[in-house]
Design an enzyme around this catalytic site. Structure first.
Site, PDB file in Angstrom:
ATOM      1  N   ARG A 114       0.853  -1.196   0.000  1.00 45.52           N
ATOM      2  CA  ARG A 114       0.000   0.000   0.000  1.00 45.52           C
ATOM      3  C   ARG A 114       0.887   1.244   0.000  1.00 45.52           C
ATOM      4  O   ARG A 114       2.123   1.137   0.047  1.00 45.52           O
ATOM      5  CB  ARG A 114      -0.920  -0.003   1.224  1.00 45.52           C
ATOM      6  CG  ARG A 114      -0.178   0.190   2.524  1.00 45.52           C
ATOM      7  CD  ARG A 114      -1.109   0.172   3.730  1.00 45.52           C
ATOM      8  NE  ARG A 114      -0.414   0.689   4.902  1.00 45.52           N
ATOM      9  CZ  ARG A 114      -0.893   0.658   6.138  1.00 45.52           C
ATOM     10  NH1 ARG A 114      -2.062   0.100   6.365  1.00 45.52           N
ATOM     11  NH2 ARG A 114      -0.203   1.166   7.142  1.00 45.52           N
ATOM     12  N   MET A 165       3.181   4.418  -0.477  1.00 46.97           N
ATOM     13  CA  MET A 165       4.281   4.684  -1.402  1.00 46.97           C
ATOM     14  C   MET A 165       4.850   3.407  -2.003  1.00 46.97           C
ATOM     15  O   MET A 165       5.282   3.395  -3.157  1.00 46.97           O
ATOM     16  CB  MET A 165       5.394   5.440  -0.675  1.00 46.97           C
ATOM     17  CG  MET A 165       5.166   6.925  -0.653  1.00 46.97           C
ATOM     18  SD  MET A 165       6.574   7.752   0.084  1.00 46.97           S
ATOM     19  CE  MET A 165       5.923   8.109   1.694  1.00 46.97           C
ATOM     20  N   ASP A 198       5.682  -7.744   1.590  1.00 40.78           N
ATOM     21  CA  ASP A 198       5.010  -7.062   2.708  1.00 40.78           C
ATOM     22  C   ASP A 198       4.588  -8.111   3.725  1.00 40.78           C
ATOM     23  O   ASP A 198       4.797  -9.317   3.514  1.00 40.78           O
ATOM     24  CB  ASP A 198       3.781  -6.279   2.186  1.00 40.78           C
ATOM     25  CG  ASP A 198       3.460  -5.045   3.034  1.00 40.78           C
ATOM     26  OD1 ASP A 198       3.111  -5.222   4.218  1.00 40.78           O
ATOM     27  OD2 ASP A 198       3.579  -3.919   2.526  1.00 40.78           O
ATOM     28  N   ASP A 248       8.685 -10.232   6.187  1.00 42.59           N
ATOM     29  CA  ASP A 248       8.862  -9.316   7.317  1.00 42.59           C
ATOM     30  C   ASP A 248      10.320  -8.869   7.249  1.00 42.59           C
ATOM     31  O   ASP A 248      11.233  -9.700   7.380  1.00 42.59           O
ATOM     32  CB  ASP A 248       8.566 -10.055   8.624  1.00 42.59           C
ATOM     33  CG  ASP A 248       8.766  -9.166   9.849  1.00 42.59           C
ATOM     34  OD1 ASP A 248       9.485  -8.143   9.756  1.00 42.59           O
ATOM     35  OD2 ASP A 248       8.212  -9.516  10.904  1.00 42.59           O
ATOM     36  N   VAL A 249      10.538  -7.572   7.053  1.00 43.93           N
ATOM     37  CA  VAL A 249      11.909  -7.105   6.792  1.00 43.93           C
ATOM     38  C   VAL A 249      12.855  -7.337   7.974  1.00 43.93           C
ATOM     39  O   VAL A 249      14.076  -7.252   7.814  1.00 43.93           O
ATOM     40  CB  VAL A 249      11.947  -5.608   6.391  1.00 43.93           C
ATOM     41  CG1 VAL A 249      11.297  -5.392   5.048  1.00 43.93           C
ATOM     42  CG2 VAL A 249      11.336  -4.718   7.475  1.00 43.93           C
ATOM     43  N   ASN A 263      11.522   0.169   1.353  1.00 41.06           N
ATOM     44  CA  ASN A 263      10.470   1.149   1.629  1.00 41.06           C
ATOM     45  C   ASN A 263       9.690   0.864   2.904  1.00 41.06           C
ATOM     46  O   ASN A 263       9.113   1.785   3.495  1.00 41.06           O
ATOM     47  CB  ASN A 263       9.521   1.181   0.412  1.00 41.06           C
ATOM     48  CG  ASN A 263       8.198   1.831   0.731  1.00 41.06           C
ATOM     49  OD1 ASN A 263       8.071   3.055   0.688  1.00 41.06           O
ATOM     50  ND2 ASN A 263       7.192   1.027   1.058  1.00 41.06           N
ATOM     51  N   TYR A 303      11.618   7.177  15.561  1.00 44.84           N
ATOM     52  CA  TYR A 303      11.467   7.297  14.100  1.00 44.84           C
ATOM     53  C   TYR A 303      12.594   8.148  13.518  1.00 44.84           C
ATOM     54  O   TYR A 303      13.227   7.765  12.526  1.00 44.84           O
ATOM     55  CB  TYR A 303      10.103   7.915  13.777  1.00 44.84           C
ATOM     56  CG  TYR A 303       9.770   7.948  12.304  1.00 44.84           C
ATOM     57  CD1 TYR A 303       9.397   6.789  11.620  1.00 44.84           C
ATOM     58  CD2 TYR A 303       9.810   9.138  11.584  1.00 44.84           C
ATOM     59  CE1 TYR A 303       9.084   6.818  10.267  1.00 44.84           C
ATOM     60  CE2 TYR A 303       9.498   9.177  10.232  1.00 44.84           C
ATOM     61  CZ  TYR A 303       9.134   8.011   9.577  1.00 44.84           C
ATOM     62  OH  TYR A 303       8.835   8.043   8.233  1.00 44.84           O
ATOM     63  N   LYS A 357      15.517   6.962  10.911  1.00 41.76           N
ATOM     64  CA  LYS A 357      15.645   7.526   9.557  1.00 41.76           C
ATOM     65  C   LYS A 357      16.998   8.224   9.349  1.00 41.76           C
ATOM     66  O   LYS A 357      17.514   8.245   8.225  1.00 41.76           O
ATOM     67  CB  LYS A 357      14.471   8.473   9.272  1.00 41.76           C
ATOM     68  CG  LYS A 357      13.115   7.762   9.178  1.00 41.76           C
ATOM     69  CD  LYS A 357      13.081   6.718   8.058  1.00 41.76           C
ATOM     70  CE  LYS A 357      11.695   6.140   7.827  1.00 41.76           C
ATOM     71  NZ  LYS A 357      11.652   5.158   6.722  1.00 41.76           N
ATOM     72  N   THR A 414      -0.655   9.099   2.716  1.00 39.79           N
ATOM     73  CA  THR A 414      -0.788   7.639   2.815  1.00 39.79           C
ATOM     74  C   THR A 414      -1.465   7.315   4.142  1.00 39.79           C
ATOM     75  O   THR A 414      -1.725   8.208   4.949  1.00 39.79           O
ATOM     76  CB  THR A 414       0.594   6.945   2.822  1.00 39.79           C
ATOM     77  OG1 THR A 414       1.280   7.331   4.013  1.00 39.79           O
ATOM     78  CG2 THR A 414       1.428   7.314   1.598  1.00 39.79           C
TER      79      THR A 414
HETATM   80  N1  LIG Z   1       3.772   9.063   4.544  1.00 40.40           N
HETATM   81  C1  LIG Z   1       4.691   9.936   4.871  1.00 40.40           C
HETATM   82  O1  LIG Z   1       4.368  11.122   5.116  1.00 40.40           O
HETATM   83  C2  LIG Z   1       6.150   9.553   4.898  1.00 40.40           C
HETATM   84  C3  LIG Z   1       7.094  10.576   4.905  1.00 40.40           C
HETATM   85  C4  LIG Z   1       8.440  10.257   4.878  1.00 40.40           C
HETATM   86  C5  LIG Z   1       8.841   8.929   4.824  1.00 40.40           C
HETATM   87  N2  LIG Z   1       7.901   7.946   4.830  1.00 40.40           N
HETATM   88  C6  LIG Z   1       8.401   6.574   4.736  1.00 40.40           C
HETATM   89  O2  LIG Z   1       7.952   6.009   3.526  1.00 40.40           O
HETATM   90  C7  LIG Z   1       7.826   4.595   3.656  1.00 40.40           C
HETATM   91  C8  LIG Z   1       6.436   4.165   3.206  1.00 40.40           C
HETATM   92  O3  LIG Z   1       5.487   4.781   4.071  1.00 40.40           O
HETATM   93  P1  LIG Z   1       3.928   4.962   3.718  1.00 40.40           P
HETATM   94  O4  LIG Z   1       3.586   6.356   4.064  1.00 40.40           O
HETATM   95  O5  LIG Z   1       3.627   4.420   2.380  1.00 40.40           O
HETATM   96  O6  LIG Z   1       3.329   4.037   4.886  1.00 40.40           O
HETATM   97  P2  LIG Z   1       2.212   2.907   4.897  1.00 40.40           P
HETATM   98  O7  LIG Z   1       1.974   2.652   6.339  1.00 40.40           O
HETATM   99  O8  LIG Z   1       1.065   3.272   4.036  1.00 40.40           O
HETATM  100  O9  LIG Z   1       2.981   1.671   4.215  1.00 40.40           O
HETATM  101  C9  LIG Z   1       4.045   1.020   4.857  1.00 40.40           C
HETATM  102  C10 LIG Z   1       4.071  -0.429   4.401  1.00 40.40           C
HETATM  103  O10 LIG Z   1       5.151  -1.081   5.092  1.00 40.40           O
HETATM  104  C11 LIG Z   1       4.670  -2.351   5.508  1.00 40.40           C
HETATM  105  N3  LIG Z   1       5.434  -2.869   6.659  1.00 40.40           N
HETATM  106  C12 LIG Z   1       5.389  -2.444   7.936  1.00 40.40           C
HETATM  107  N4  LIG Z   1       6.179  -3.225   8.700  1.00 40.40           N
HETATM  108  C13 LIG Z   1       6.711  -4.156   7.881  1.00 40.40           C
HETATM  109  C14 LIG Z   1       7.619  -5.234   8.070  1.00 40.40           C
HETATM  110  N5  LIG Z   1       8.105  -5.545   9.295  1.00 40.40           N
HETATM  111  N6  LIG Z   1       7.982  -5.976   6.994  1.00 40.40           N
HETATM  112  C15 LIG Z   1       7.489  -5.689   5.770  1.00 40.40           C
HETATM  113  N7  LIG Z   1       6.620  -4.688   5.524  1.00 40.40           N
HETATM  114  C16 LIG Z   1       6.242  -3.935   6.576  1.00 40.40           C
HETATM  115  C17 LIG Z   1       3.218  -2.108   5.873  1.00 40.40           C
HETATM  116  O11 LIG Z   1       2.467  -3.312   5.954  1.00 40.40           O
HETATM  117  C18 LIG Z   1       2.772  -1.181   4.745  1.00 40.40           C
HETATM  118  O12 LIG Z   1       2.311  -1.892   3.636  1.00 40.40           O
HETATM  119  C19 LIG Z   1       8.135   4.296   5.125  1.00 40.40           C
HETATM  120  O13 LIG Z   1       9.477   3.899   5.247  1.00 40.40           O
HETATM  121  C20 LIG Z   1       7.920   5.628   5.802  1.00 40.40           C
HETATM  122  O14 LIG Z   1       8.658   5.740   6.993  1.00 40.40           O
HETATM  123  C21 LIG Z   1       6.562   8.209   4.868  1.00 40.40           C
END
Ligand SMILES: NC(=O)c1ccc[n+]([C@@H]2O[C@H](COP(=O)([O-])OP(=O)(O)OC[C@H]3O[C@@H](n4cnc5c(N)ncnc54)[C@H](O)[C@@H]3O)[C@@H](O)[C@H]2O)c1
Length: 249
Positions: free
Chosen positions: A22, A24, A43, A64-65, A91, A156, A160, A191
């Protein structure tokens, strides 16, 4: 994005995307497939991940990463299906709120484990496959939280910043194998994660919230045309980290 001869820029390439079910991650899968890559969607959300894989004509793998055995199985399965890995998008990530003096060790370890250690394991397990391919690109998704600090998000932010530093060391280590490693630093992107945070976006000095596709376009550039960039940060934040906005009138 096509080459001048009209060919899709990533045809024949094999891409692994973590957290691809889901947000990004799904946008990265769609963008990579649209350029002709074979995409492995990884995922822990199996139903959503399988749906993205079906949409992009790729393969879904439960990964699971934080699990070394999941990584080992995923690399083996990817190579068996498509051949060696050319592209890895690290990601997957989670966020959690809490003041530093109130953060429990278990919560700290959960966030750092997925965001930072998960990124390390991805690099660790995919690098050998990229060596077999002869080259590779690893894109680590950090955040503006890897460039500045935020209140109530110490785990967090630390994770990062860790991803940003890991990117530089990995780029130095793997450059000799023709593997580039870069980090992307998104600002607030629409998201589920951003929705869950319920931050007051009005306080941010940005014109609007970003979209996943805007981050995916940068990722595409980094894995295809950015042939002389490694170890570097690429910011996609609508100007969020430029500085403070004052109201002097
Ligand atoms: N949304 C934002 O504003 C934002 C900003 C900067 C960075 N990010 C980063 O971008 C990336 C994607 O975030 P997003 O906003 O799409 O979030 P999201 O929560 O919509 O998606 C994250 C995905 O990671 C998966 N995930 C979580 N734990 C996991 C694990 N242990 N193993 C495998 N998959 C796992 C989740 O199931 C989910 O599908 C993340 O690294 C997040 O930190 C997000």
């Amino acid at each position: 994005m096509s080459n001048l001869d009209g060919k899709l820029s990533l045809s024949g390439k094999v891409a692994v995307v973590t957290g691809g079910a889901r947000g990004m991650g799904a946008a990265h899968c769609i963008a990579l497939a649209a350029q002709g890559a074979s995409v492995v969607v990884c995922d822990v959300l199996d139903v959503e991940g399988a749906a993205v894989a079906e949409q992009v004509g790729g393969t879904y793998l439960h990964l699971d990463v934080t699990s070394e055995s999941d990584w080992e199985s995923a690399v083996t399965a990817t190579e068996a299906a498509y051949g060696p890995i050319n592209i890895l998008v690290n990601n997957a990530g989670v966020v959690g709120l809490g003041r530093v003096d109130k953060t429990e060790l278990e919560e700290w370890n959960r966030i750092v484990g997925i965001n930072l250690t998960g990124t390390f394991l991805g690099i660790r397990w995919c690098a050998d496959s990229m060596k077999k391919a002869g080259s590779g690109v690893i894109v680590n998704i950090s955040s503006t939280a890897g460039l500045v600090g935020y209140c109530d998000m110490s785990a967090y932010v630390a994770s990062k910043w860790g991803v940003r530093g890991l990117t530089k060391s990995a780029a130095l280590d793997l450059g000799r194998f023709n593997i580039r490693v870069v980090s992307i630093h998104p600002g607030i992107i629409e998201t589920d994660m951003a929705a869950d945070l319920a931050i007051s976006f009005k306080r941010q000095a940005i014109p609007r919230i970003g979209q996943s596709e805007e981050v995916a376009k940068l990722m595409l550039y980094l894995v295809s045309d950015a042939s002389y960039s490694t170890g570097a940060e690429f910011v996609v934040d609508g100007g969020q980290t430029l500085g403070q906005v004052y109201d002097l009138t």
